[in-house]
Design a protein around this motif. Structure first.
Motif, PDB file in Angstrom:
ATOM      1  N   PHE A 132      92.767  22.927  31.463  1.00  0.00           N
ATOM      2  CA  PHE A 132      91.818  21.823  31.323  1.00  0.00           C
ATOM      3  C   PHE A 132      91.894  20.781  32.435  1.00  0.00           C
ATOM      4  CE2 PHE A 132      92.129  22.998  26.684  1.00  0.00           C
ATOM      5  CZ  PHE A 132      90.813  23.414  26.556  1.00  0.00           C
ATOM      6  N   ASP A 133      92.688  21.008  33.463  1.00  0.00           N
ATOM      7  CA  ASP A 133      92.787  20.047  34.557  1.00  0.00           C
ATOM      8  C   ASP A 133      91.409  19.814  35.182  1.00  0.00           C
ATOM      9  OD1 ASP A 133      93.310  19.608  37.746  1.00  0.00           O
ATOM     10  OD2 ASP A 133      94.837  18.640  36.515  1.00  0.00           O
ATOM     11  N   THR A 134      91.101  18.555  35.458  1.00  0.00           N
ATOM     12  CA  THR A 134      89.760  18.207  35.949  1.00  0.00           C
ATOM     13  C   THR A 134      89.451  18.837  37.299  1.00  0.00           C
ATOM     14  OG1 THR A 134      89.881  16.096  34.777  1.00  0.00           O
ATOM     15  CG2 THR A 134      88.205  16.304  36.510  1.00  0.00           C
ATOM     16  N   LEU A 156      90.601  16.251  29.692  1.00  0.00           N
ATOM     17  CA  LEU A 156      91.708  15.472  29.140  1.00  0.00           C
ATOM     18  C   LEU A 156      91.605  13.988  29.456  1.00  0.00           C
ATOM     19  CD1 LEU A 156      94.647  17.920  29.971  1.00  0.00           C
ATOM     20  CD2 LEU A 156      93.355  17.734  27.840  1.00  0.00           C
ATOM     21  N   ASN A 157      90.459  13.588  30.028  1.00  0.00           N
ATOM     22  CA  ASN A 157      90.309  12.201  30.457  1.00  0.00           C
ATOM     23  C   ASN A 157      89.105  11.488  29.848  1.00  0.00           C
ATOM     24  OD1 ASN A 157      92.515  12.517  32.329  1.00  0.00           O
ATOM     25  ND2 ASN A 157      91.100  13.637  33.646  1.00  0.00           N
ATOM     26  N   ASP A 158      88.138  12.221  29.342  1.00  0.00           N
ATOM     27  CA  ASP A 158      86.903  11.617  28.854  1.00  0.00           C
ATOM     28  C   ASP A 158      86.601  12.074  27.432  1.00  0.00           C
ATOM     29  OD1 ASP A 158      86.442  10.436  31.409  1.00  0.00           O
ATOM     30  OD2 ASP A 158      85.612  12.340  32.113  1.00  0.00           O
ATOM     31  N   ALA A 165      89.197  19.572  23.693  1.00  0.00           N
ATOM     32  CA  ALA A 165      90.351  20.231  24.298  1.00  0.00           C
ATOM     33  C   ALA A 165      91.541  20.254  23.340  1.00  0.00           C
ATOM     34  CB  ALA A 165      90.731  19.525  25.598  1.00  0.00           C
ATOM     35  N   LEU A 166      91.832  19.130  22.697  1.00  0.00           N
ATOM     36  CA  LEU A 166      92.980  19.069  21.792  1.00  0.00           C
ATOM     37  C   LEU A 166      92.798  19.971  20.581  1.00  0.00           C
ATOM     38  CD1 LEU A 166      93.897  15.256  21.768  1.00  0.00           C
ATOM     39  CD2 LEU A 166      95.107  17.124  22.909  1.00  0.00           C
ATOM     40  N   VAL A 167      91.598  19.973  20.012  1.00  0.00           N
ATOM     41  CA  VAL A 167      91.348  20.820  18.840  1.00  0.00           C
ATOM     42  C   VAL A 167      91.403  22.288  19.228  1.00  0.00           C
ATOM     43  CG1 VAL A 167      89.613  21.495  17.134  1.00  0.00           C
ATOM     44  CG2 VAL A 167      90.047  19.071  17.591  1.00  0.00           C
ATOM     45  N   THR A 242      97.626  14.192  26.750  1.00  0.00           N
ATOM     46  CA  THR A 242      96.732  13.067  27.064  1.00  0.00           C
ATOM     47  C   THR A 242      97.440  11.725  27.103  1.00  0.00           C
ATOM     48  OG1 THR A 242      96.125  12.593  24.757  1.00  0.00           O
ATOM     49  CG2 THR A 242      94.860  14.301  25.905  1.00  0.00           C
ATOM     50  N   ARG A 243      98.686  11.656  26.610  1.00  0.00           N
ATOM     51  CA  ARG A 243      99.412  10.390  26.509  1.00  0.00           C
ATOM     52  C   ARG A 243      98.637   9.349  25.710  1.00  0.00           C
ATOM     53  NH1 ARG A 243     104.721  11.239  27.335  1.00  0.00           N
ATOM     54  NH2 ARG A 243     105.030  12.634  29.108  1.00  0.00           N
ATOM     55  N   GLY A 244      97.810   9.827  24.787  1.00  0.00           N
ATOM     56  CA  GLY A 244      97.040   8.927  23.938  1.00  0.00           C
ATOM     57  C   GLY A 244      95.716   8.482  24.519  1.00  0.00           C
ATOM     58  N   GLY A 245      95.402   8.898  25.751  1.00  0.00           N
ATOM     59  CA  GLY A 245      94.171   8.465  26.404  1.00  0.00           C
ATOM     60  C   GLY A 245      92.991   9.365  26.056  1.00  0.00           C
ATOM     61  N   PRO A 246      91.816   9.023  26.587  1.00  0.00           N
ATOM     62  CA  PRO A 246      91.563   7.853  27.438  1.00  0.00           C
ATOM     63  C   PRO A 246      91.621   6.552  26.636  1.00  0.00           C
ATOM     64  CG  PRO A 246      89.513   8.972  26.923  1.00  0.00           C
ATOM     65  CD  PRO A 246      90.599   9.844  26.372  1.00  0.00           C
TER      66      PRO A 246
END
Length: 297
Positions: A132-134, A156-158, A165-167, A242-246
């Motif tokens: 999933f890297d942008t 993983l950013n938006d 992605a997480l699901v 994601t470290r909790g982001g965005p």
């Protein structure tokens, strides 16, 4: 009488290892967590009994603990809402698919679908972060080669891509467990029921709706409750990927409990947050059980 006494002693010795593990790894941590939730424990050794103060802070607006709890619980509820239906439905679909295969290859496909469940969270996260890297991720490169022009998707950013992605990675990682449980339930459905339905002219969809699903109702309830509990305990996927982001979009409650305990050294407040999370899971699991089992009162 002597034989009866020896039999009871033997039975108790068989139970003893489980009881010791239960007491050491489940009962003691639970009791310790409840006790800590009533204390001001700074994780550096000092403790002071403060009663319900930690719980009051959780329900007091504009306090740090309240913000951490509400923000984390919101992210957790989102993950549960987005993931649980897919984990249950896809698990059942895979079980039906595997059971429909020839007995010669059934075991092979059952193993293939279950294998991801055996890998660690770190390995899972590493694999899907590369996918999933942008900029250099496999998925965006594949979309480029398929002719989908435009800026790369920030999986993983938006939002909403980050939840997709997480699901998706959660389904890949854990759905094999649900599949195995469903397969065991499907194997208990009497074949005579299907034969009678075929003779009556019922098609596959009708057999599924009127025979399969009612017959595995109890198993489905167990799978749903276990999936809800597991999803409420989500930590590895958002923490590693994601470290909790965005922003705070994918920040879940266990991440904030960890931050309060080890970042702010407030062990008592973190314990209170964990106890409330456990109570929420207990209430929701009870409601699901009563609704699906048809019990009243």
């Amino acid at each position: 009488m002597r034989g009866s006494w020896k039999s009871k002693l033997t039975s108790s010795l068989f139970v003893l290892p489980y009881f010791l593990c239960f007491a050491v790894f489940l009962l003691y941590p639970l009791v310790s967590g409840i006790v800590l939730s009533f204390q001001d424990y700074d994780m550096l050794g000092s403790r002071e009994f403060i009663g319900l103060e930690n719980y009051k802070n959780i329900f007091t607006p504009d306090t740090y603990i309240h913000d951490q709890f509400v923000r984390g619980l919101t992210g957790t509820f989102k993950f549960v809402l987005y993931s649980v239906p897919f984990l249950v439905v896809v698990g059942l679909a895979l079980a039906l698919l595997v059971n429909a295969l020839s007995s010669r290859v059934r075991g092979l496909y059952r193993t293939i679908f279950f294998m991801p469940y055996a890998i660690s969270a770190t390995v899972m996260a590493t694999i899907w972060m590369r996918v999933f890297d942008t900029d250099t991720g496999f998925l965006n490169i594949l979309l480029d080669r398929l002719g989908f022009a435009g800026p790369h998707i920030g999986w993983l950013n938006d939002t909403p891509w980050v939840w997709i992605a997480l699901v998706f990675c959660t389904i890949w990682w854990t759905v094999g467990f649900n599949m195995i449980i469903f397969i065991n339930g499907l194997n208990e459905v009497p074949e005579e029921l299907y034969e009678a339905a075929r003779l009556d002219g019922a098609n596959g969809w009708q057999r599924l709706i009127h025979i399969t699903l009612p017959s595995i109702r109890n198993i489905s309830t167990v799978v749903l409750i276990m999936t809800v509990i597991a999803s409420f305990n989500v930590f590895a996927q958002p923490f590693l990927m994601t470290r909790g982001g965005p922003g705070y979009e994918t920040t879940v409650l266990l991440m904030n409990i960890f931050a309060v305990a080890y970042g702010q050294h407030q062990g008592g407040a973190a314990s209170a947050m964990a106890i409330l999370l456990g109570l929420i899971m207990l209430v929701i699991s009870t409601v699901i059980y009563r609704l699906l089992s048809g019990r009243r009162g």
